[in-house]
Design a protein around this motif. Structure first.
Motif, PDB file in Angstrom:
ATOM      1  N   SER A 147      -6.727  -4.019   1.558  1.00  0.00           N
ATOM      2  CA  SER A 147      -6.915  -5.219   1.198  1.00  0.00           C
ATOM      3  C   SER A 147      -7.965  -6.216   1.370  1.00  0.00           C
ATOM      4  O   SER A 147      -7.845  -7.343   0.968  1.00  0.00           O
ATOM      5  N   GLU A 148      -7.992  -5.921   2.481  1.00  0.00           N
ATOM      6  CA  GLU A 148      -8.896  -6.331   3.808  1.00  0.00           C
ATOM      7  C   GLU A 148      -9.941  -7.178   2.972  1.00  0.00           C
ATOM      8  O   GLU A 148     -10.607  -8.166   2.558  1.00  0.00           O
ATOM      9  N   ARG A 149     -10.067  -5.934   2.774  1.00  0.00           N
ATOM     10  CA  ARG A 149     -11.963  -5.650   1.197  1.00  0.00           C
ATOM     11  C   ARG A 149     -11.201  -6.707   0.337  1.00  0.00           C
ATOM     12  O   ARG A 149     -12.997  -7.299   0.230  1.00  0.00           O
ATOM     13  N   GLN A 150     -10.564  -6.424  -0.414  1.00  0.00           N
ATOM     14  CA  GLN A 150     -10.659  -6.749  -1.818  1.00  0.00           C
ATOM     15  C   GLN A 150     -10.075  -8.182  -1.985  1.00  0.00           C
ATOM     16  O   GLN A 150     -10.950  -9.174  -2.615  1.00  0.00           O
ATOM     17  N   TYR A 151      -9.392  -8.401  -1.021  1.00  0.00           N
ATOM     18  CA  TYR A 151      -8.469  -9.578  -1.242  1.00  0.00           C
ATOM     19  C   TYR A 151      -8.764 -10.993  -0.310  1.00  0.00           C
ATOM     20  O   TYR A 151      -8.634 -11.938   0.144  1.00  0.00           O
ATOM     21  N   ASP A 152      -9.954  -9.965   1.130  1.00  0.00           N
ATOM     22  CA  ASP A 152      -9.709 -10.566   2.271  1.00  0.00           C
ATOM     23  C   ASP A 152      -8.753 -11.217   2.685  1.00  0.00           C
ATOM     24  O   ASP A 152      -8.241 -12.476   3.852  1.00  0.00           O
ATOM     25  N   ALA A 153      -7.766 -10.426   2.957  1.00  0.00           N
ATOM     26  CA  ALA A 153      -6.238 -10.720   3.733  1.00  0.00           C
ATOM     27  C   ALA A 153      -5.810  -9.624   3.842  1.00  0.00           C
ATOM     28  O   ALA A 153      -5.618  -8.194   2.890  1.00  0.00           O
ATOM     29  N   GLY A 154      -4.713  -9.117   4.369  1.00  0.00           N
ATOM     30  CA  GLY A 154      -3.665  -7.900   4.862  1.00  0.00           C
ATOM     31  C   GLY A 154      -2.769  -7.413   4.225  1.00  0.00           C
ATOM     32  O   GLY A 154      -1.876  -8.292   3.843  1.00  0.00           O
ATOM     33  N   LEU A 155      -2.195  -6.942   3.926  1.00  0.00           N
ATOM     34  CA  LEU A 155      -0.793  -6.412   3.682  1.00  0.00           C
ATOM     35  C   LEU A 155       0.790  -6.872   4.666  1.00  0.00           C
ATOM     36  O   LEU A 155       0.242  -6.457   5.687  1.00  0.00           O
ATOM     37  N   LYS A 156       1.078  -8.063   4.650  1.00  0.00           N
ATOM     38  CA  LYS A 156       1.840  -8.466   5.222  1.00  0.00           C
ATOM     39  C   LYS A 156       4.115  -8.608   5.004  1.00  0.00           C
ATOM     40  O   LYS A 156       3.738  -8.706   5.669  1.00  0.00           O
ATOM     41  N   PHE A 157       3.466  -8.471   3.880  1.00  0.00           N
ATOM     42  CA  PHE A 157       4.768  -8.840   3.004  1.00  0.00           C
ATOM     43  C   PHE A 157       5.303  -7.577   1.646  1.00  0.00           C
ATOM     44  O   PHE A 157       4.083  -7.301   0.923  1.00  0.00           O
ATOM     45  N   LEU A 158       6.645  -7.723   1.619  1.00  0.00           N
ATOM     46  CA  LEU A 158       7.420  -6.514   0.581  1.00  0.00           C
ATOM     47  C   LEU A 158       8.390  -7.114   0.421  1.00  0.00           C
ATOM     48  O   LEU A 158       9.283  -7.583   0.987  1.00  0.00           O
ATOM     49  N   GLY A 159       9.129  -7.051  -0.928  1.00  0.00           N
ATOM     50  CA  GLY A 159       9.698  -7.534  -1.630  1.00  0.00           C
ATOM     51  C   GLY A 159       9.795  -7.073  -3.150  1.00  0.00           C
ATOM     52  O   GLY A 159       8.982  -6.232  -4.035  1.00  0.00           O
ATOM     53  N   GLY A 160      11.692  -7.514  -3.670  1.00  0.00           N
ATOM     54  CA  GLY A 160      11.846  -7.009  -5.055  1.00  0.00           C
ATOM     55  C   GLY A 160      12.830  -7.235  -4.883  1.00  0.00           C
ATOM     56  O   GLY A 160      13.748  -7.630  -4.253  1.00  0.00           O
TER      57      GLY A 160
END
Length: 335
Positions: free
Chosen positions: A160-173
């Motif tokens: 995600s850092e490479r693809q979206y310039d941001a890391g995985l921070k949250f999960l939800g559903g």
């Protein structure tokens, strides 16, 4: 001086006097609609999905699919099989990635069903949002859905850092998606020890698939979205051949996970649930266990709201906006 309890639950949302007239009206509309259409297990999952796509389900009208959403694929653990996902980007640089899992009893729903809500999260919290199109039961029972969610989460950790310039921070559903989000968080805690999640957003999830007492004791003259019978048919589709004792395995029911080994590592969690939901105790009891394990925990009870309240159209009462506001405020605090 009276003895003070070390555990406090605000009783006000549980009082009937806290339920607004508009909420009661919406509930009556949902009950009436439920009488007009078959139950999902009477027509089968495939037909129920078709009805929902045509706007013939419990909530009239098909889900809005926004032009701002982008269909993407993420590789799975199985050679030659990708996982369909839906991407929503904010204006400007994302501050993090929010991985979303839709509801639908593990048997229906899709990554495209929550565009409006997820676009709101992307814009208001400045997050890149990815909704997972995990495989559905009964065609693909457990562990297909959690495995797809694990695969997407692991890909996001790596990419995600490479693809979206941001890391995985949250999960939800929501509902079954809340269940999958919590399983995925525990999976990352067990396998990716350097990952640091900022928070979980869990709307009316099911965390004990052997069923807590509220599921058995939630009796209404007519079906209000979800009851014990409907829940059991979802369980049977998702977990064929497993009895209630087997469903208590922590890989299936996160309520039974050993959280003590994660003390100091658990992310903050927001649990929301309506007081007219047969899964009320799942959120209440899971939030208590999360807090006992040392994690920051917020539980919000929505007076009179039924199961699925965040997915109701915004013109059906105020509760969908209430749920969105809770989620946005939590995410903005933690981002």
């Amino acid at each position: 001086m009276p003895l003070q309890s070390d555990l406090y639950l605000n009783p006000t949302p549980l009082h009937s006097s806290s339920v607004s007239a508009s909420t009661n009206q919406v509930n009556e509309q949902l009950i009436a609609r439920g009488r007009e259409i078959p139950k999902w297990f009477e027509v089968g999952a495939a037909k129920w999905r078709e009805m929902g796509a045509k706007g013939e389900g419990l909530v009239p009208g098909p889900p809005a699919v926004l032009d701002s959403g982008k269909n993407i694929i993420i590789p799975s653990r199985d050679e030659g099989r990708d996982i369909p996902c839906r991407l929503m980007l904010p204006e400007g640089k994302p501050k993090g990635v929010f991985m979303h899992m839709h509801g639908g009893g593990w048997a229906w729903g899709s990554e495209k069903a929550s565009d409006s809500y997820l676009k709101c999260i992307a814009d208001e919290a400045s997050l890149a949002v990815i909704s997972v199109g995990y495989r559905l039961a009964p065609e693909d029972p457990f562990p297909a859905a959690p495995h797809d969610c694990f695969d997407v989460a692991e890909w996001l950790v790596e990419s995600s850092e490479r693809q979206y310039d941001a890391g995985l921070k949250f999960l939800g559903g929501e509902s079954a998606g809340g269940h999958l989000a919590l399983l995925t968080a525990l999976h990352l805690l067990n396998t990716r020890h350097t990952v640091s999640l900022s928070g979980l957003v869990l709307h009316y999830g099911v965390y004990d698939l052997s069923r807590l007492p509220q599921v058995f004791n939630f009796h209404k003259p007519s079906l209000l979205v979800l009851d014990g019978e409907t829940m059991e048919y979802y369980n049977l589709a998702f977990l064929p051949g497993l009895d209630p004792a087997q469903r208590k395995d922590p890989s299936i029911s996160p309520f039974y996970a050993d959280l003590s080994k994660f003390k100091g590592k658990l992310p903050a969690a927001l649990f929301t649930v309506g007081t007219e939901d047969c899964l009320l105790e799942d959120s209440v009891m899971m939030s208590v266990r999360w807090q006992m394990a040392g994690a920051e925990t917020v539980l919000k009870l929505v007076p009179g709201a039924p199961h699925g309240y965040t997915n109701l159209p915004l013109d059906m009462g105020d509760n969908a906006m209430v749920g969105r506001a809770y989620a946005i405020n939590f995410l903005k605090e933690k981002v």
